[in-house]
Design a protein around this motif. Sequence first.
Motif, PDB file in Angstrom:
ATOM      1  N   ALA A  26      -6.299   4.435 -13.036  1.00  0.00           N
ATOM      2  CA  ALA A  26      -7.214   3.586 -13.812  1.00  0.00           C
ATOM      3  C   ALA A  26      -7.917   4.382 -14.903  1.00  0.00           C
ATOM      4  N   THR A  29      -5.873   4.829 -18.084  1.00  0.00           N
ATOM      5  CA  THR A  29      -5.281   3.619 -18.676  1.00  0.00           C
ATOM      6  C   THR A  29      -6.094   3.194 -19.897  1.00  0.00           C
ATOM      7  N   ARG A  93     -15.997  -6.314 -21.012  1.00  0.00           N
ATOM      8  CA  ARG A  93     -14.679  -6.589 -20.423  1.00  0.00           C
ATOM      9  C   ARG A  93     -14.484  -5.756 -19.151  1.00  0.00           C
ATOM     10  N   ASP A 122      -2.160  -2.687 -21.170  1.00  0.00           N
ATOM     11  CA  ASP A 122      -3.337  -1.909 -20.720  1.00  0.00           C
ATOM     12  C   ASP A 122      -3.637  -2.209 -19.250  1.00  0.00           C
ATOM     13  N   THR A 127      -0.226  -4.993 -10.724  1.00  0.00           N
ATOM     14  CA  THR A 127      -1.319  -5.973 -10.846  1.00  0.00           C
ATOM     15  C   THR A 127      -0.796  -7.400 -10.656  1.00  0.00           C
TER      16      THR A 127
HETATM   17  C1  LIG Z   1     -12.002  -2.620 -19.787  1.00  0.00           C
HETATM   18  S1  LIG Z   1     -10.693  -3.276 -18.774  1.00  0.00           S
HETATM   19  C2  LIG Z   1     -10.135  -4.517 -19.883  1.00  0.00           C
HETATM   20  C3  LIG Z   1      -8.859  -5.153 -19.445  1.00  0.00           C
HETATM   21  C4  LIG Z   1      -8.506  -6.430 -20.176  1.00  0.00           C
HETATM   22  N1  LIG Z   1      -7.875  -6.170 -21.450  1.00  0.00           N
HETATM   23  C5  LIG Z   1      -9.686  -7.359 -20.320  1.00  0.00           C
HETATM   24  O1  LIG Z   1     -10.288  -7.405 -21.401  1.00  0.00           O
HETATM   25  O2  LIG Z   1      -9.994  -8.075 -19.365  1.00  0.00           O
HETATM   26  C6  LIG Z   1      -9.440  -2.068 -18.916  1.00  0.00           C
HETATM   27  C7  LIG Z   1      -9.383  -1.150 -17.743  1.00  0.00           C
HETATM   28  O3  LIG Z   1      -9.144  -1.905 -16.574  1.00  0.00           O
HETATM   29  C8  LIG Z   1      -8.552  -1.089 -15.622  1.00  0.00           C
HETATM   30  N2  LIG Z   1      -7.522  -1.864 -14.923  1.00  0.00           N
HETATM   31  C9  LIG Z   1      -6.343  -2.315 -15.402  1.00  0.00           C
HETATM   32  N3  LIG Z   1      -5.672  -2.988 -14.440  1.00  0.00           N
HETATM   33  C10 LIG Z   1      -6.473  -2.968 -13.330  1.00  0.00           C
HETATM   34  C11 LIG Z   1      -6.354  -3.484 -12.013  1.00  0.00           C
HETATM   35  N4  LIG Z   1      -5.279  -4.160 -11.619  1.00  0.00           N
HETATM   36  N5  LIG Z   1      -7.360  -3.249 -11.133  1.00  0.00           N
HETATM   37  C12 LIG Z   1      -8.458  -2.553 -11.504  1.00  0.00           C
HETATM   38  N6  LIG Z   1      -8.631  -2.039 -12.750  1.00  0.00           N
HETATM   39  C13 LIG Z   1      -7.646  -2.245 -13.647  1.00  0.00           C
HETATM   40  C14 LIG Z   1      -7.973   0.130 -16.333  1.00  0.00           C
HETATM   41  O4  LIG Z   1      -8.709   1.258 -15.924  1.00  0.00           O
HETATM   42  C15 LIG Z   1      -8.220  -0.173 -17.809  1.00  0.00           C
HETATM   43  O5  LIG Z   1      -8.574   0.984 -18.526  1.00  0.00           O
END
Ligand SMILES: C[S@@+](CC[C@H](N)C(=O)[O-])C[C@H]1O[C@@H](n2cnc3c(N)ncnc32)[C@H](O)[C@@H]1O
Length: 172
Positions: A26, A29, A93, A122, A127
């Motif tokens: 995470a 990412t 987010r 991303d 997931t």
């Molecule tokens: C700030 S969130 C935003 C994600 C998406 N684009 C949004 O706006 O909802 C991005 C981060 O979520 C985390 N992430 C991605 N998939 C995930 C998952 N299945 N479970 C937990 N964290 C996750 C990663 O660390 C990534 O850097």
Amino acid sequence: MPGHGSTTEAQIIHPIGVIHSPHVRAEETPIQPNFAEGVPGQAEILPEYAGGLADLDGFSHVWLLYWFHRAGPARLIVKPFLQDAEHGVFATRAPTRPNPIGLSLVRLVRREGCLLHLEDVDILDGTPLLDIKPYVPRFDYRAGARTGWLEAVDEQTAQQRGQRRLPAAGEP
Ligand SMILES: C[S@@+](CC[C@H](N)C(=O)[O-])C[C@H]1O[C@@H](n2cnc3c(N)ncnc32)[C@H](O)[C@@H]1O
């Protein structure tokens, strides 16, 4: 097909598939698709939902809605990735939300049966995918939108933190 709930109480959500990506950690990412340009991934759709993919290949981009299955406990006040200041979770987010639902606008490269080949991913590998919707600028684009606290984040900081890069020599 599952039925649909009609109350404001707990709802049952059935994933329609799973997302495959190169992201396994995470903290490494990228935080949004625009910081993950060209990063490949796939959405593998369960066969019982394949009929719903008809005509999707006419769209260059799709919204993915998914479950942050590896998020920590929900918090109402969070420090987002792009700024060292606290904000209400709904103004960010952050994954640590009461309903840990993620939203990513990714490029749809091609469809191969139940497999959607994507770019700008991303999302962590494995997931659960909840829904797919086509990106339609006519519906989704708003000229002159205000962006709250994010307006104070300069582009260099956004790129560094968004891509999870350490500052290069000479960068603050
Ligand atoms: C700030 S969130 C935003 C994600 C998406 N684009 C949004 O706006 O909802 C991005 C981060 O979520 C985390 N992430 C991605 N998939 C995930 C998952 N299945 N479970 C937990 N964290 C996750 C990663 O660390 C990534 O850097």
